[in-house]
Write a protein that holds these residues in place. Structure first.
Motif, PDB file in Angstrom:
ATOM      1  N   SER A   1      39.954  38.581   6.815  1.00 15.12           N
ATOM      2  CA  SER A   1      38.653  37.961   7.083  1.00 15.12           C
ATOM      3  C   SER A   1      37.559  38.981   7.431  1.00 15.12           C
ATOM      4  CB  SER A   1      38.776  36.928   8.207  1.00 15.12           C
ATOM      5  OG  SER A   1      39.358  37.516   9.354  1.00 15.12           O
ATOM      6  N   GLY A   2      37.931  40.198   7.845  1.00 14.08           N
ATOM      7  CA  GLY A   2      36.922  41.208   8.167  1.00 14.08           C
ATOM      8  C   GLY A   2      36.922  41.630   9.624  1.00 14.08           C
ATOM      9  N   LYS A   3      38.029  41.438  10.322  1.00 17.14           N
ATOM     10  CA  LYS A   3      38.092  41.737  11.762  1.00 17.14           C
ATOM     11  C   LYS A   3      37.909  43.223  12.058  1.00 17.14           C
ATOM     12  CE  LYS A   3      42.199  39.977  11.727  1.00 17.14           C
ATOM     13  NZ  LYS A   3      42.084  39.429  10.353  1.00 17.14           N
ATOM     14  N   THR A   4      38.705  44.068  11.389  1.00 20.22           N
ATOM     15  CA  THR A   4      38.673  45.497  11.691  1.00 20.22           C
ATOM     16  C   THR A   4      37.297  46.078  11.418  1.00 20.22           C
ATOM     17  OG1 THR A   4      41.033  45.588  11.139  1.00 20.22           O
ATOM     18  CG2 THR A   4      39.847  47.696  11.237  1.00 20.22           C
ATOM     19  N   THR A   5      36.733  45.709  10.277  1.00 22.95           N
ATOM     20  CA  THR A   5      35.388  46.181   9.927  1.00 22.95           C
ATOM     21  C   THR A   5      34.368  45.680  10.951  1.00 22.95           C
ATOM     22  OG1 THR A   5      36.047  45.997   7.594  1.00 22.95           O
ATOM     23  CG2 THR A   5      33.704  46.311   8.048  1.00 22.95           C
ATOM     24  N   THR A   6      34.503  44.433  11.382  1.00 20.12           N
ATOM     25  CA  THR A   6      33.579  43.862  12.356  1.00 20.12           C
ATOM     26  C   THR A   6      33.698  44.571  13.700  1.00 20.12           C
ATOM     27  OG1 THR A   6      33.642  41.715  11.236  1.00 20.12           O
ATOM     28  CG2 THR A   6      32.830  41.729  13.505  1.00 20.12           C
ATOM     29  N   CYS A   7      34.909  44.982  14.080  1.00 23.08           N
ATOM     30  CA  CYS A   7      35.081  45.765  15.319  1.00 23.08           C
ATOM     31  C   CYS A   7      34.239  47.032  15.248  1.00 23.08           C
ATOM     32  CB  CYS A   7      36.544  46.141  15.523  1.00 23.08           C
ATOM     33  SG  CYS A   7      37.579  44.782  16.102  1.00 23.08           S
TER      34      CYS A   7
END
Ligand SMILES: Nc1nc2c(ncn2[C@@H]2O[C@H](COP(=O)(O)OP(=O)(O)OP(=O)(O)O)[C@@H](O)[C@H]2O)c(=O)[nH]1
Ligand SMILES: Nc1nc2c(ncn2[C@@H]2O[C@H](COP(=O)(O)OP(=O)(O)OP(=O)(O)O)[C@@H](O)[C@H]2O)c(=O)[nH]1
Ligand SMILES: [Mg+2]
Ligand SMILES: [Mg+2]
Lengths: 292, 282
Positions: free
Chosen positions: A108-114
């Motif tokens: 979903s994009g968690k790591t990038t969002t972090c």
């Protein structure tokens, strides 16, 4: 566009002074189609249209010449009110460390969002520590480390063999020692129906008591959004959503669905792959996008 | 779905509409399918709800019965290597699907080489490299930021030199409406074709089962850019049903070849149209 389609509907009803209930229903069929094509959940569409219907019928002055615009205006304002209307600001700790935990389905994009959030924090005068609690995905920690280098934020990954709960707990201590007033915890993607993984998440949450529990949701998600958003919220008490990949052409109706069923606000939107592509959520812009 | 129902009435059709929409089947296809059923109920004088269910399975199966769509096997080419190019939007499961297909191919004794042509995303090369180690296959990788076409070119050359049967090439996730990224993908496919002497043997569009109506835009625009030969539908182990692929099969005739049912290398299955439709209506 929806306005054009409604103009067509109202053109067929021309010459009447006031809209009848039947006219409203015909107009609402077009709205229903637009919302379903935008991925708004089937049941949310039903409930939403009921509100619009009540407002449209209750409207006193109804010129069929501008009936289409009137309906669109009502729909747009109801969407905006539903999407907004809640405190979408980040809840910071009154003093000491602020802890944010990110969770969600796979990819979903968690790591990038972090990474993006660490940059956002710096722009707001804070110093974030990134925490790599995904011990499963190949090179997950490496991915966060690369992002940390790009955004100039430190990354804590614990030591080999530690569980995500242990890493998270030690990270808070590490942040305190190193003067990081914000701790951003990345977790592994997981299915809401994976009992063991949901239990792990509940344990991480219990250990670090986050001020924000952010559910990261892909903007192209369809009807399934209600299923997992409800489950994550029931298990963890989600405090905000991050809607990612809004730089694509997905209409993003999942945002309306998950906001409506959980009451949780969208706090951020991801507008691209680069680390400066994190924006505040604008309910009125989202409403226009959903309506297409 | 129709258990405990004594008869065919409008509320049955309402319930079917709800189930299909909640499975992400497009409104257009749902409307067409239900109109067909209403007509058949009249002309064939159906009175048993089971007739409706059977009729619905037939109508939905029709989309998947498109002759182009029924060839589920993976193509190979001569001379080797066969090239499989993996494409799709961000986060759908391309890299993991490469690992899964590699495991399947090598399990039957073939030799495979991976091409780490996602030179953009943080940790992408390391992620595929980890899989190469686990699966005990070779990998061609350049530096982050390198030209993805060059990686694929090198992999094809290396595969020829080492007598390797399959090259599986990873590409960076990309939003289908970004022209410059689709142009980059076109170039990768062009360079691959030039080096191979034929088109890639498979261009596999990887799609996430949780995707809603945007899936049609993805299929359309990726197919316009590169010769998509099949779809891998991932994350069917979740609660999403992936109904959007029915419209993709119906409107674009792209075969759904493989299904991802988990995060491990063994979680790959052939697409089963009957099972898929059954799950859709569950
Ligand atoms: N276009 C676009 N891509 C994004 C956005 N956010 C993340 N991505 C991309 O989406 C893909 C998945 O992102 P990740 O950060 O790895 O997702 P994740 O949730 O951590 O994945 P898992 O850890 O495997 O569950 C990557 O290719 C990212 O670059 C966004 O806002 N727009
Ligand atoms: N549950 C489940 N997860 C999957 C499946 N396929 C992939 N994943 C997970 O989805 C996430 C993203 O997978 P990737 O292989 O990195 O996806 P990608 O398309 O290569 O992502 P980008 O390169 O960033 O665009 C990872 O956490 C995978 O483990 C599947 O079939 N089921
Ligand atoms: Mg991650
Ligand atoms: Mg990848």
């Amino acid at each position: 566009s929806l306005t054009d389609k409604l103009q067509g509907v109202f053109a067929r009803l021309r010459g009447r002074g006031r809209l009848t209930e039947k006219d409203i229903d015909e107009a609402l069929r077009e709205v229903r189609l637009a919302l379903l094509e935008a991925d708004v959940h089937y049941r949310v569409v039903k409930e939403f249209l009921q509100r619009v219907r009540e407002r449209a019928i209750g409207t006193e002055v109804f010129e069929s010449l501008s009936g289409a615009q009137t309906v669109v205006r009502i729909v747009h304002s109801e969407l905006t009110a539903l999407l907004g209307g809640s405190d979408a600001r980040v809840q910071f700790a009154p003093k000491g460390q602020t802890v944010l935990m990110l969770c969600g389905l796979q990819g979903s994009g968690k790591t990038t969002t972090c990474g993006k959030l660490a940059g956002w924090m710096r722009r707001h005068g804070r110093h974030a520590l990134l925490v790599a609690c995904d011990i499963y995905r190949p090179a997950a920690r490496r991915q966060l480390e690369v992002l940390g280098e790009q955004i100039k934020a430190p990354v804590y990954g614990g030591s080999q063999g530690q569980s995500p709960v242990q890493i998270a707990r030690d990270a808070l201590r590490h942040a305190a020692v190193n003067g990081n007033d914000v701790v951003i915890v990345d977790t592994a993607g997981r299915l809401h129906i994976d009992e063991a993984m949901m239990e792990e998440l509940a344990q991480i949450r219990e250990a670090i008591q986050p001020h924000e529990t952010l559910l990261v949701v892909d903007a192209m998600t369809g009807q399934d959004a209600v299923n997992f958003a409800t489950d994550f919220h029931t298990r963890l008490s989600v405090s905000g959503f991050v809607l990612t990949k809004l730089d694509g052409d997905a209409r993003g109706g999942a945002a309306l669905s998950i906001r409506h069923v959980t009451g949780v606000p969208v706090k951020f939107v991801g507008m691209g792959e680069k680390l400066d592509n994190l924006d505040a959520f604008h309910p009125d812009r989202m409403a226009s996008r959903i309506l297409g | 779905l129709v258990t405990g129902r004594g008869r065919i009435d409008e509320s049955l059709f309402d319930d079917l509409e709800e189930s299909l929409i909640k499975a992400d089947v497009s409104v257009r296809l749902v409307t067409t399918a239900l109109d067909t059923l209403r007509e058949r109920t009249r002309t064939e004088r159906w009175s048993d709800p089971d007739d409706i269910l059977r009729g619905l399975r037939q109508t939905l199966g029709q989309a998947l019965r498109n002759p182009a769509v029924r060839e589920v096997g993976l193509a190979t080419g001569a001379p080797s290597p066969s090239l499989y190019l993996f494409v799709g939007v961000n986060g759908v499961g391309k890299t993991t699907s490469i690992a899964k297909l590699t495991r399947r191919l090598t399990a039957s004794g073939a030799k495979a080489l991976l091409a780490a042509a996602d030179t953009f995303r943080a940790g992408a090369i390391e992620q595929l490299d980890t899989w190469a180690d686990r699966l005990d296959v070779g990998i061609i990788k350049h530096r982050p930021g390198a030209d993805p076409s060059a990686v694929v070119f090198d992999a094809i050359q290396a595969a020829r030199a080492r007598h390797i049967d399959y090259v599986l090439a990873d590409t960076a996730g990309r939003i289908q409406t970004k022209a410059h990224l689709m142009e980059e993908l076109r170039k990768v496919a062009r360079v691959a074709e030039r080096s191979l002497g034929r088109r890639p043997d498979e261009v596999l569009l990887v799609m996430d089962a949780t995707t809603g109506q945007n899936g049609i835009s993805q299929a359309r625009l990726f197919t316009e850019a590169v010769p998509v030969s099949g779809i891998i539908l991932t994350k069917l182990d979740g609660t999403a049903r992936g109904g959007i692929v029915l419209s993709i099969a119906d409107e674009l005739g792209i075969p759904i070849k493989l299904v991802g049912s988990g995060e491990r290398a063994e979680d790959l299955e052939d697409f089963d149209p009957e099972a898929f439709i059954k799950a859709l209506l569950a």
